[in-house]
Design a protein around this motif. Structure first.
Motif, short mmCIF file in Angstrom:
data_model
loop_
_atom_site.label_atom_id
_atom_site.label_comp_id
_atom_site.label_asym_id
_atom_site.label_seq_id
_atom_site.Cartn_x
_atom_site.Cartn_y
_atom_site.Cartn_z
N GLU A 91 0.83 -1.20 0.00
CA GLU A 91 0.00 0.00 0.00
C GLU A 91 0.87 1.26 0.00
N ALA A 145 2.56 1.67 -3.54
CA ALA A 145 1.64 2.17 -4.55
C ALA A 145 1.31 3.64 -4.31
N GLN A 146 1.11 4.03 -3.06
CA GLN A 146 0.75 5.41 -2.73
C GLN A 146 1.87 6.37 -3.12
N TYR A 152 5.86 -0.34 -9.48
CA TYR A 152 5.02 -1.29 -8.74
C TYR A 152 4.82 -2.57 -9.55
N PRO A 177 -2.57 -0.68 -8.69
CA PRO A 177 -3.97 -0.59 -8.28
C PRO A 177 -4.83 0.22 -9.26
N THR A 178 -5.98 -0.34 -9.60
CA THR A 178 -6.84 0.26 -10.61
C THR A 178 -7.31 1.65 -10.23
N ASP A 179 -7.64 1.88 -8.97
CA ASP A 179 -8.13 3.20 -8.56
C ASP A 179 -7.07 4.27 -8.77
#
Length: 253
Positions: free
Chosen positions: A147, A150-151, A176, A184-186
């Motif tokens: 997490e 990705a952030q 990533y 991540p898709t979002d």
């Protein structure tokens, strides 16, 4: 049909004609029959400029862009530009662009490239390659949770889109996806939305993408401007992105 003219791009055969990126749902064969992300022996690539140009013509490409890695301290760029433009004269049927790929230095659009290099470029790619720690070094990514990883990559890419002088966001989510799994898709959806608002192309980069069909589904949903790039480091990679997209029916009449 929606296109965007990138202001600092010039056609070597017609300096008044800017390069045109097209929105994903409007892509035609002529839009994907290119390779706009390539590295040569000037940096970490294995092929010479002349070899790539020759093979580009053999493969029927209509446009290529040499986009070497640069930093603010890079001092060889004028010689590189001169070599590319000189060799390109022998291939009048091929549109040849000179560009660069530079990395994000922070989340506020800090960009590791000089004004002198930017002035020479037809195409500017911005990418996330490492995670700066704000103290002149880099974060040890092995200590990050998925997490957190990705952030951080998302925030650095967002900074490029909002504040850096780029034409293309190169391999979004690439760090990533190379080290872990599909970005991540979002986060990817948000990057595409901002890129569309800012009129910056998102790169379809088949060297980094883990799941090309999923990425293309998201492109179809958001409909951003897109750039076609195989991230060529070896001759056999040339036109890979075009060929994979063609195989999936992208750009078909």
């Amino acid at each position: 049909m929606t296109t965007i003219a990138i202001a600092n791009n010039t056609d070597t055969k017609n300096p008044n004609k800017p390069y045109q990126f097209r929105c994903f749902r409007d892509l035609q064969w002529s839009d994907i029959n290119c390779d706009l992300h390539m590295h040569t022996s000037w940096t970490d690539g294995k092929a010479r400029v002349s070899d790539i140009l020759q093979l580009s013509v053999q493969k029927g490409l209509s446009c290529v862009a040499f986009t070497e890695h640069v930093r603010k301290s890079t001092n060889w760029f004028p010689e590189f530009v001169q070599e590319v433009r000189s060799y390109a004269e022998a291939y009048p049927q091929l549109r040849v662009l000179v560009g660069c790929e530079a990395k994000a230095l922070d989340t506020n659009g800090g960009f590791d490239v000089s004004e002198e290099i930017l002035a020479e470029c037809d195409l500017v790619l911005g990418s996330v390659h490492r995670f700066p720690n704000g103290q002149g070094g880099y974060i040890n990514v092995s200590r990050l949770t998925l997490e957190e990883f990705a952030q951080i990559e998302f925030e650095l890419a967002l900074g490029l889109l909002k504040f850096a002088p780029i034409d293309v966001l190169a391999h979004p989510g690439g760090m990533y996806s190379r080290l872990h799994d599909e970005f991540p898709t979002d986060f990817m959806r948000e990057l595409m939305k901002v890129s569309l608002e800012r009129k910056i192309a998102v790169e379809i980069n088949t060297y980094y993408l883990r799941n090309l069909p999923n990425f293309l589904e998201l492109c179809a949903e958001i409909n951003p401007y897109v750039s076609i790039g195989s991230d060529v480091h070896r001759l056999e990679q040339l036109a890979n992105c075009r060929d994979q997209l063609h195989g999936l029916g992208v750009g078909a009449p």
